[in-house]
Design a protein around this motif. Structure first.
Motif, PDB file in Angstrom:
ATOM      1  N   ASN A  19      40.614  24.658  34.787  1.00 32.69           N
ATOM      2  CA  ASN A  19      40.320  25.774  35.684  1.00 32.69           C
ATOM      3  C   ASN A  19      39.308  26.676  34.987  1.00 32.69           C
ATOM      4  N   PRO A  20      38.060  26.790  35.509  1.00 32.99           N
ATOM      5  CA  PRO A  20      37.036  27.577  34.810  1.00 32.99           C
ATOM      6  C   PRO A  20      37.345  29.074  34.744  1.00 32.99           C
ATOM      7  N   TYR A  21      38.250  29.569  35.552  1.00 33.94           N
ATOM      8  CA  TYR A  21      38.583  30.995  35.552  1.00 33.94           C
ATOM      9  C   TYR A  21      39.727  31.344  34.598  1.00 33.94           C
ATOM     10  N   LEU A  22      40.494  30.337  34.205  1.00 32.71           N
ATOM     11  CA  LEU A  22      41.662  30.557  33.368  1.00 32.71           C
ATOM     12  C   LEU A  22      41.296  30.379  31.898  1.00 32.71           C
ATOM     13  N   LYS A  23      41.747  31.331  31.067  1.00 33.90           N
ATOM     14  CA  LYS A  23      41.511  31.267  29.623  1.00 33.90           C
ATOM     15  C   LYS A  23      42.860  31.344  28.916  1.00 33.90           C
ATOM     16  N   TYR A  66      42.314  35.713  33.062  1.00 31.35           N
ATOM     17  CA  TYR A  66      41.909  35.105  34.326  1.00 31.35           C
ATOM     18  C   TYR A  66      40.681  35.858  34.815  1.00 31.35           C
ATOM     19  N   LYS A  67      39.591  35.130  35.001  1.00 29.15           N
ATOM     20  CA  LYS A  67      38.306  35.702  35.394  1.00 29.15           C
ATOM     21  C   LYS A  67      37.913  36.816  34.429  1.00 29.15           C
ATOM     22  N   ASP A  68      37.863  38.053  34.897  1.00 33.48           N
ATOM     23  CA  ASP A  68      37.381  39.155  34.064  1.00 33.48           C
ATOM     24  C   ASP A  68      38.499  40.000  33.458  1.00 33.48           C
TER      25      ASP A  68
END
Length: 164
Positions: A19-23, A66-68
């Protein structure tokens, strides 16, 4: 002086979730160091540990978001270390060097931070020394007087940034 320093960072979100938004990262940075005086013109020094060199220096933590919206929790640990080449133990209360010489005990500190981006604005906040640990990192021989310099207790911060 000899040692080994390592660093590892595992992006768990990338490994399992795609998931590119999840870190979600786990990281560790450690240094294991040995030190010893092998010769000296001073008495009582040969074979002692070099001052201000802890055997273990460890920093580890989690970065997630998540995202920003980002969060970070970091734990730092330093093992005990000596403040003088003679590896002096803490003197008794009658010794006028009390507070100036002696080892610095091992300590651990945990910090938490968070940040959020909205367009050109960034809001960051955090808690330093989350567990309110009591420790010190050095001994002073002069100003502000001989003795230990204690760490700050728990503290908070909040910042707002604008990108121009």
């Amino acid at each position: 002086i000899y040692g080994l320093e390592t660093y590892g960072n595992w992006n768990i979100a990338e490994t399992f979730m795609q998931n590119p938004y999840l870190k979600f990262n786990l990281f560790v940075n450690s240094a294991i160091t040995g030190s010893e005086y092998i010769s000296s013109d001073e008495n009582n020094v040969v074979g002692n540990i070099v001052e201000f060199i802890p055997r273990l220096n460890l920093k580890s933590g989690i970065k997630a978001g998540y995202k920003d919206l980002l969060f970070s929790l970091q734990y730092s640990y330093l093992s005990e270390q000596f403040t003088d080449a003679e590896n002096s133990q803490i003197p008794d209360d009658a010794d006028n060097r009390n507070g100036v010489i002696g080892e610095i005990p091992a300590y651990g500190v945990m910090d938490f931070s968070t940040s959020f981006k909205i367009n050109r604005f960034t809001i960051e906040s955090g808690i330093l020394n989350v567990l309110n640990s009591s420790y010190f990192t050095r001994r002073a021989t002069g100003y502000p007087g001989p003795g230990i310099i204690p760490s700050d207790g728990r503290s908070f911060y909040l910042t707002i940034g604008v990108s121009i």
